[in-house]
Enzyme design. Structure first.
Site, PDB file in Angstrom:
ATOM      1  N   LYS A  10       0.832  -1.001  -0.056  1.00 43.81           N
ATOM      2  CA  LYS A  10       0.007  -0.020  -0.201  1.00 43.81           C
ATOM      3  C   LYS A  10       0.932   1.258  -0.129  1.00 43.81           C
ATOM      4  CE  LYS A  10      -3.735  -2.519   2.317  1.00 43.81           C
ATOM      5  NZ  LYS A  10      -4.745  -2.544   3.289  1.00 43.81           N
ATOM      6  N   TYR A  50     -11.929  -3.327  -3.695  1.00 50.09           N
ATOM      7  CA  TYR A  50     -12.573  -3.723  -2.561  1.00 50.09           C
ATOM      8  C   TYR A  50     -13.903  -3.524  -2.490  1.00 50.09           C
ATOM      9  CZ  TYR A  50      -8.116  -3.028   0.152  1.00 50.09           C
ATOM     10  OH  TYR A  50      -6.991  -2.999   0.927  1.00 50.09           O
ATOM     11  N   PHE A  58     -15.707   2.375   6.885  1.00 44.82           N
ATOM     12  CA  PHE A  58     -14.260   2.517   6.575  1.00 44.82           C
ATOM     13  C   PHE A  58     -14.073   2.672   4.923  1.00 44.82           C
ATOM     14  CE2 PHE A  58     -14.547  -1.942   7.426  1.00 44.82           C
ATOM     15  CZ  PHE A  58     -14.249  -2.555   6.093  1.00 44.82           C
ATOM     16  N   ARG A  86      -0.541 -14.879   3.936  1.00 51.00           N
ATOM     17  CA  ARG A  86      -1.649 -14.529   4.861  1.00 51.00           C
ATOM     18  C   ARG A  86      -1.080 -14.574   6.448  1.00 51.00           C
ATOM     19  NH1 ARG A  86      -6.373 -11.270   3.820  1.00 51.00           N
ATOM     20  NH2 ARG A  86      -7.205 -12.441   5.427  1.00 51.00           N
ATOM     21  N   THR A  92      -5.485  -8.388  10.226  1.00 52.53           N
ATOM     22  CA  THR A  92      -5.931  -6.973   9.655  1.00 52.53           C
ATOM     23  C   THR A  92      -5.481  -5.839  10.483  1.00 52.53           C
ATOM     24  OG1 THR A  92      -7.436  -8.130   8.749  1.00 52.53           O
ATOM     25  CG2 THR A  92      -7.786  -5.852   8.532  1.00 52.53           C
ATOM     26  N   ARG A 103       2.789  -6.887   9.300  1.00 48.11           N
ATOM     27  CA  ARG A 103       2.069  -5.962   9.895  1.00 48.11           C
ATOM     28  C   ARG A 103       2.441  -5.738  11.510  1.00 48.11           C
ATOM     29  NH1 ARG A 103      -3.574  -7.833   7.319  1.00 48.11           N
ATOM     30  NH2 ARG A 103      -3.642  -6.328   5.525  1.00 48.11           N
ATOM     31  N   ASN A 113      -2.137  -0.348   7.163  1.00 44.53           N
ATOM     32  CA  ASN A 113      -1.623  -1.700   7.667  1.00 44.53           C
ATOM     33  C   ASN A 113      -0.760  -1.905   6.380  1.00 44.53           C
ATOM     34  OD1 ASN A 113      -3.625  -2.455   5.818  1.00 44.53           O
ATOM     35  ND2 ASN A 113      -4.660  -3.562   7.139  1.00 44.53           N
ATOM     36  N   HIS A 116      -1.470  -5.604   1.427  1.00 47.87           N
ATOM     37  CA  HIS A 116      -2.804  -6.573   1.437  1.00 47.87           C
ATOM     38  C   HIS A 116      -2.359  -7.998   0.691  1.00 47.87           C
ATOM     39  CE1 HIS A 116      -6.463  -8.265  -0.617  1.00 47.87           C
ATOM     40  NE2 HIS A 116      -5.666  -8.470  -1.767  1.00 47.87           N
ATOM     41  N   GLU A 127      -8.189 -10.919  -8.255  1.00 46.41           N
ATOM     42  CA  GLU A 127      -7.025  -9.745  -7.981  1.00 46.41           C
ATOM     43  C   GLU A 127      -6.014  -9.774  -9.040  1.00 46.41           C
ATOM     44  OE1 GLU A 127      -8.493  -9.772  -3.186  1.00 46.41           O
ATOM     45  OE2 GLU A 127      -6.529 -10.300  -3.711  1.00 46.41           O
TER      46      GLU A 127
HETATM   47  P1  DAT Z   1      -7.182  -8.016   5.183  1.00 46.62           P
HETATM   48  O1  DAT Z   1      -6.601  -6.617   4.606  1.00 46.62           O
HETATM   49  O2  DAT Z   1      -6.701  -8.128   6.236  1.00 46.62           O
HETATM   50  O3  DAT Z   1      -7.775  -9.020   4.190  1.00 46.62           O
HETATM   51  P2  DAT Z   1     -10.181  -6.961   4.924  1.00 46.62           P
HETATM   52  O4  DAT Z   1     -10.255  -7.641   3.510  1.00 46.62           O
HETATM   53  O5  DAT Z   1     -11.050  -7.489   5.889  1.00 46.62           O
HETATM   54  O6  DAT Z   1      -8.749  -7.277   5.770  1.00 46.62           O
HETATM   55  O7  DAT Z   1     -10.150  -5.446   4.796  1.00 46.62           O
HETATM   56  C1  DAT Z   1      -9.540  -4.831   3.829  1.00 46.62           C
HETATM   57  C2  DAT Z   1      -8.878  -3.350   4.522  1.00 46.62           C
HETATM   58  O8  DAT Z   1      -9.969  -2.462   4.865  1.00 46.62           O
HETATM   59  C3  DAT Z   1      -7.900  -3.890   5.559  1.00 46.62           C
HETATM   60  O9  DAT Z   1      -6.575  -4.097   5.236  1.00 46.62           O
HETATM   61  C4  DAT Z   1      -8.057  -2.459   6.168  1.00 46.62           C
HETATM   62  C5  DAT Z   1      -9.467  -2.087   5.926  1.00 46.62           C
HETATM   63  N1  DAT Z   1     -10.415  -2.271   7.015  1.00 46.62           N
HETATM   64  C6  DAT Z   1     -11.031  -3.499   7.450  1.00 46.62           C
HETATM   65  N2  DAT Z   1     -11.844  -3.597   8.471  1.00 46.62           N
HETATM   66  C7  DAT Z   1     -11.704  -2.193   8.879  1.00 46.62           C
HETATM   67  C8  DAT Z   1     -12.172  -1.734  10.014  1.00 46.62           C
HETATM   68  N3  DAT Z   1     -13.097  -2.455  10.845  1.00 46.62           N
HETATM   69  N4  DAT Z   1     -11.880  -0.357  10.237  1.00 46.62           N
HETATM   70  C9  DAT Z   1     -11.044   0.154   9.455  1.00 46.62           C
HETATM   71  N5  DAT Z   1     -10.501  -0.196   8.399  1.00 46.62           N
HETATM   72  C10 DAT Z   1     -10.806  -1.569   8.007  1.00 46.62           C
HETATM   73 MG    MG Z   2      -9.026  -8.846   2.592  1.00 45.82          MG
END
Ligand code: DAT
Ligand code: MG
Length: 150
Positions: A10, A50, A58, A86, A92, A103, A113, A116, A127
């Protein structure tokens, strides 16, 4: 064929000078980089990428974050690549991520974070196709390949 996963460094990873540190971890683990590029995520690509989070609180901050600067998109190949990556990335929310994970070592919050990684083989397929044309995935042998599996 070895399993394939998609990884995106990112904008914070790029601007904090962490590209080499992170790619190095994957290389040392034995994963093969089969595609890699620096790219900017447009609003429309961000929304598609996304899509599962559209409507969540968010989502808008996430769009702003992912489009804030260049990102590094890459494809990694290896045995169990999706799950291995992962695990290496960690939880996350960086605040909960274990030390030793990317992370857990390099980030502090959920909203910054640094990385991805695809959460399944199906997500990886989707993706990879969003960021790369098929001819951008290259095939070659790592010199240590015979020592990476029995
Ligand atoms: P990951 O990146 O671990 O696969 P995810 O797919 O659930 O997690 O979410 C994608 C991104 O969105 C994550 O890297 C950060 C953001 N995100 C997810 N849940 C969040 C939350 N509860 N508050 C703020 N940002 C969030
Ligand atoms: Mg994800």
């Amino acid at each position: 064929m070895a399993e394939r996963t998609f990884v995106l460094l990112k904008p914070d990873a790029v601007q904090r000078g962490l590209i080499g540190e992170i790619v190095s971890r994957f290389e040392r683990r034995g994963l093969k980089v089969t595609a890699l590029k620096l790219v900017r995520v447009s609003r429309s690509l961000g929304e598609t990428y996304y899509a599962e989070h559209k409507g969540k609180s968010f989502f808008e901050p996430l769009m702003a974050y992912i489009a804030a600067g260049p990102v590094v998109a890459m494809v990694l190949e290896g045995e169990g690549a999706v799950a291995v990556v992962r695990k290496m990335i960690g939880k996350t929310n960086s605040a909960d991520a274990d030390p030793g994970t990317i992370r857990g070592d390099l980030a502090l919050t959920i909203g910054r974070n640094v990385i991805h990684g695809s959460d399944s083989a199906d997500s990886a397929k989707r993706e990879v196709a969003l960021f790369f044309r098929p001819d951008e995935l290259l095939s070659y042998a790592r010199i240590d390949e015979t020592w990476l599996r029995e």
